[in-house]
Design a protein around this motif. Structure first.
Motif, short mmCIF file in Angstrom:
data_model
loop_
_atom_site.label_atom_id
_atom_site.label_comp_id
_atom_site.label_asym_id
_atom_site.label_seq_id
_atom_site.Cartn_x
_atom_site.Cartn_y
_atom_site.Cartn_z
N ARG A 2 0.84 -1.20 0.00
CA ARG A 2 0.00 0.00 0.00
C ARG A 2 0.87 1.24 0.00
O ARG A 2 1.90 1.29 0.67
CB ARG A 2 -0.90 0.02 1.23
N PHE A 3 0.39 2.24 -0.74
CA PHE A 3 1.09 3.51 -0.84
C PHE A 3 0.12 4.65 -0.59
O PHE A 3 -1.04 4.56 -0.97
CB PHE A 3 1.71 3.67 -2.24
N LEU A 4 0.60 5.72 0.03
CA LEU A 4 -0.20 6.90 0.28
C LEU A 4 0.22 7.98 -0.71
O LEU A 4 1.40 8.35 -0.76
CB LEU A 4 0.02 7.41 1.71
N VAL A 5 -0.75 8.46 -1.49
CA VAL A 5 -0.49 9.43 -2.54
C VAL A 5 -1.29 10.70 -2.25
O VAL A 5 -2.49 10.63 -2.01
CB VAL A 5 -0.90 8.87 -3.92
N ARG A 6 -0.62 11.84 -2.29
CA ARG A 6 -1.31 13.11 -2.08
C ARG A 6 -2.12 13.45 -3.32
O ARG A 6 -1.67 13.26 -4.45
CB ARG A 6 -0.31 14.22 -1.80
N ASP A 7 -3.32 13.93 -3.09
CA ASP A 7 -4.20 14.30 -4.18
C ASP A 7 -3.66 15.49 -4.95
O ASP A 7 -2.88 16.28 -4.43
CB ASP A 7 -5.58 14.67 -3.62
N GLU A 108 -12.12 5.87 -5.83
CA GLU A 108 -12.54 4.50 -5.52
C GLU A 108 -12.62 3.73 -6.83
O GLU A 108 -13.66 3.72 -7.49
CB GLU A 108 -13.90 4.48 -4.80
N PHE A 109 -11.51 3.12 -7.26
CA PHE A 109 -11.52 2.41 -8.54
C PHE A 109 -10.47 1.30 -8.54
O PHE A 109 -9.65 1.20 -7.63
CB PHE A 109 -11.34 3.37 -9.72
N ALA A 110 -10.54 0.46 -9.57
CA ALA A 110 -9.65 -0.69 -9.69
C ALA A 110 -8.92 -0.67 -11.03
O ALA A 110 -9.43 -0.16 -12.02
CB ALA A 110 -10.46 -1.98 -9.58
N VAL A 121 -7.44 1.63 -5.91
CA VAL A 121 -7.23 2.99 -5.42
C VAL A 121 -8.42 3.32 -4.54
O VAL A 121 -9.57 3.14 -4.95
CB VAL A 121 -7.10 3.99 -6.59
N SER A 122 -8.13 3.79 -3.32
CA SER A 122 -9.23 4.03 -2.38
C SER A 122 -8.84 5.05 -1.32
O SER A 122 -7.67 5.16 -0.95
CB SER A 122 -9.61 2.71 -1.70
N ARG A 123 -9.85 5.74 -0.83
CA ARG A 123 -9.69 6.63 0.33
C ARG A 123 -10.27 5.96 1.59
O ARG A 123 -10.08 6.46 2.68
CB ARG A 123 -10.45 7.93 0.11
N ARG A 124 -10.96 4.85 1.43
CA ARG A 124 -11.69 4.25 2.53
C ARG A 124 -10.83 3.89 3.73
O ARG A 124 -11.24 4.02 4.86
CB ARG A 124 -12.42 3.00 2.06
N TRP A 125 -9.63 3.38 3.50
CA TRP A 125 -8.80 2.91 4.61
C TRP A 125 -7.86 3.98 5.13
O TRP A 125 -6.98 3.72 5.94
CB TRP A 125 -8.06 1.63 4.25
N VAL A 134 -3.04 3.61 -2.80
CA VAL A 134 -2.93 2.70 -3.93
C VAL A 134 -2.46 1.37 -3.36
O VAL A 134 -1.36 1.27 -2.83
CB VAL A 134 -1.93 3.21 -4.99
N ASP A 135 -3.34 0.39 -3.41
CA ASP A 135 -3.04 -0.94 -2.89
C ASP A 135 -2.71 -1.85 -4.07
O ASP A 135 -3.59 -2.22 -4.84
CB ASP A 135 -4.24 -1.47 -2.11
N VAL A 136 -1.42 -2.16 -4.23
CA VAL A 136 -0.97 -3.02 -5.32
C VAL A 136 -1.18 -4.46 -4.86
O VAL A 136 -0.51 -4.92 -3.93
CB VAL A 136 0.50 -2.75 -5.69
#
Length: 164
Positions: A2-7, A108-110, A121-125, A134-136
């Motif tokens: 998992r990676f954290l990406v700034r909008d 929220e997409f795949a 790709v999600s903001r939920r977690w 971004v969860d690879v």
């Protein structure tokens, strides 16, 4: 992974880090200010450019190009004959095609290849504002490429919303 990406990466002109889920700096985003087209570089922790992303100029449909080592790697555009506005096609130079679908503007997409999930790709977690994850999913997937795909798709969807 998992990676954290700034909008809102593209067009900022500033630099910031993408971190893994342990808070370790993994990729440096080098935003290129004062350019005619939106562009940025994704670098490793030693400053080596891994991915270059820019908007393709003079095309009928908005298109983003991902390059590696100065060579085209992928082209991204909204799927032409899709009833869904949130469906994008990633054409890799080797002929492989990735599908991106979901709620792009909601982050929220795949990303899938031949029906197999590569990344989500999600903001939920996350509880951090202005950030998405971004969860690879696949071990053999290229995280830098999948992060770049996510950034490009979001940029194209936002641009389309502004124009429409």
């Amino acid at each position: 992974m998992r990676f954290l990406v700034r909008d809102r990466l593209l067009g900022l002109g500033d630099d910031h880090w993408i971190e893994d889920d342990q808070g370790t700096k993994v990729y440096l985003v080098d935003g290129k200010a004062m350019r005619v087209r939106d562009t940025f570089e994704l670098k490793d922790t030693r400053g080596r450019v891994l991915i270059d992303i820019h908007q393709k100029m003079f095309t009928l449909r908005d298109t983003m190009v991902i390059e590696r080592d100065g060579e085209p790697l992928a082209t991204i555009r909204r799927k032409r004959l899709s009833l869904l506005r949130n469906h994008y096609r990633v054409a890799l130079v080797d002929g492989t095609e990735l599908d991106v679908s979901g709620k792009i503007l909601d982050r929220e997409f795949a990303v899938e290849y031949d029906g197999e999930l590569l990344a989500v790709v999600s903001r939920r977690w996350l509880h951090v504002r202005e950030t998405y994850g971004v969860d690879v999913v696949r071990e053999d997937a290229d995280p830098a490429l999948l992060i770049a795909v996510g950034v490009c798709v979001i940029h194209l969807a936002e641009k389309e919303r502004e124009e429409g």
